[in-house]
Design an enzyme around this catalytic site. Structure first.
Site, PDB file in Angstrom:
ATOM      1  N   CYS A  70       0.661  -0.811   0.305  1.00 41.57           N
ATOM      2  CA  CYS A  70       0.047   0.058  -0.001  1.00 41.57           C
ATOM      3  C   CYS A  70       1.018   1.101   0.079  1.00 41.57           C
ATOM      4  CB  CYS A  70      -1.491   0.210   1.040  1.00 41.57           C
ATOM      5  SG  CYS A  70      -1.946   1.764   0.971  1.00 41.57           S
ATOM      6  N   CYS A  74      -1.722   4.193   7.086  1.00 43.80           N
ATOM      7  CA  CYS A  74      -2.996   4.423   8.187  1.00 43.80           C
ATOM      8  C   CYS A  74      -2.062   3.319   9.369  1.00 43.80           C
ATOM      9  CB  CYS A  74      -3.959   3.366   7.140  1.00 43.80           C
ATOM     10  SG  CYS A  74      -4.925   4.948   6.417  1.00 43.80           S
ATOM     11  N   CYS A  77      -4.380  -0.126  10.170  1.00 42.18           N
ATOM     12  CA  CYS A  77      -3.860  -0.355   8.869  1.00 42.18           C
ATOM     13  C   CYS A  77      -3.964  -2.531   9.801  1.00 42.18           C
ATOM     14  CB  CYS A  77      -3.418  -0.671   8.234  1.00 42.18           C
ATOM     15  SG  CYS A  77      -3.347  -2.154   6.796  1.00 42.18           S
TER      16      CYS A  77
END
Length: 348
Positions: A70, A74, A77
């Site tokens: 990714c 975040c 996650c």
């Protein structure tokens, strides 16, 4: 006692010892081989460590996380970049065909960020295959939206039923704190742009939000009404050992967690929004059929993601017994809904 009798005892004892040793090594080699056979098993995929479900499970709705990579970071996650592995396209298609033959009606592609691999073309080919070749009623994607181009919709949009974009806040500073951003790019600008493309190319638009320490007091009502998604999935921040909690984790999500009461307060604040679909930790943990990058079902019942054997090696029915899937909770959380855009009767 003659000489032959004297020799027979030690010889028999020696033969017994040799047989025992050979048997031990045969079992050891057999066990080692069982861990290495099969190109798609991946590390640690021995179903003996899982608790198999005695009941047959139909994979009606499956979430395939075909990549873990990714471009966002975040903090909460729970499916992190622990590998960079992606199946070859033909093998992924073979697995999807096995799932369709076992009763799959809906496939959801996720990651990681699914548009990252081959700039979304790999994903587009899977979407096309599932809708055109497998004739699945519903094909959907969950994305952070940062890598999507209009050309993708032009090429593959007809074959996609639902596109869900993850958005946790309508304040850019909050998104920065969470990690849902890349550099100085505006996550919200992408969100609104993609909403317009979904309208233009006739793809149902959905929003996913993870409620956590940084956005729990936010009022998103006006923005959600303006964007008008078909569904707004609202998740309570969830801890998964080895992913976003514990020594082996790539994230430390403890500072993002909120209480059940805080989550309920957020839901109450947005109770006027009819498309809101809430998912607490209890509803979320065991109510998804999750396939990882090796096409192994992940069992989250113990607070970790314990993998089954790959469906490419042992088939769907053998692997799904170790998924930990709670079908009753799947139905309770609204997992089965009108998920084909042909049946949604949307005004484009």
């Amino acid at each position: 006692m003659n000489a032959s009798t004297f020799l027979t005892g030690p010889l028999l004892l020696l033969q017994l010892c040799v047989t025992t040793v050979l048997s031990f090594f045969a079992r050891l080699l057999d066990k080692t081989f069982s861990w290495t056979v099969g190109a798609c098993e991946g590390p640690g995929s021995d179903p003996d460590v899982n608790k198999a479900s005695p009941n047959a499970v139909t994979p009606t709705s499956v979430n395939y996380h075909f990549t873990r990579k990714c471009n966002y970071k975040c903090g909460f996650c729970f499916h992190t970049a622990k590998t960079s592995f992606v199946l070859p396209l033909d093998e992924a298609k073979r697995g999807l065909k096995l799932l369709k033959d076992s009763g799959m009606e809906k496939i959801n592609f996720s990651g990681g960020e699914p548009f990252l691999h081959e700039k979304g073309d790999f994903l587009g080919k899977l979407v096309h295959y599932c809708k055109q070749d497998l004739q699945l009623p519903s094909v959907s994607i969950v994305s952070n939206g940062s890598m999507i181009k209009e050309q993708w919709f032009q090429k593959y949009g007809d074959h996609l039923d639902i596109l869900a974009i993850s958005c946790d806040s309508f304040d850019e500073a909050t998104n920065q704190l969470i990690g849902r951003t890349q550099g100085r790019r505006s996550h919200l600008d992408n969100l609104y742009k993609i909403q317009n493309w979904c309208q233009q190319y006739k793809v149902a638009f959905k929003i996913n939000s993870v409620i956590n320490t940084f956005n729990v007091d936010e009022d998103m009502t006006d923005c959600i009404i303006q964007l008008n998604p078909v569904r707004w999935k609202v998740f309570q921040c969830l801890l998964i050992d080895g992913e976003n909690a514990g020594e082996e984790a790539l994230r430390e999500a403890e500072r993002f967690t909120i209480s059940e009461q805080q989550f309920q307060d957020f839901l109450d604040r947005h109770s006027s929004i009819s498309c809101l679909v809430p998912e607490s930790n209890e509803k979320m943990r065991n109510s998804y059929l999750i396939l990882d990058e090796y096409m192994r079902f992940l069992d989250c019942r113990g607070g970790r993601k314990e993998p089954s054997k790959s469906i490419l090696d042992v088939g769907v029915s053998a692997a799904i017994r170790f998924s930990g899937f709670d079908e009753k909770m799947f139905l309770k959380r609204g997992g089965k809904y009108v998920w084909s855009k042909a049946d949604m009767k949307l005004e484009w």
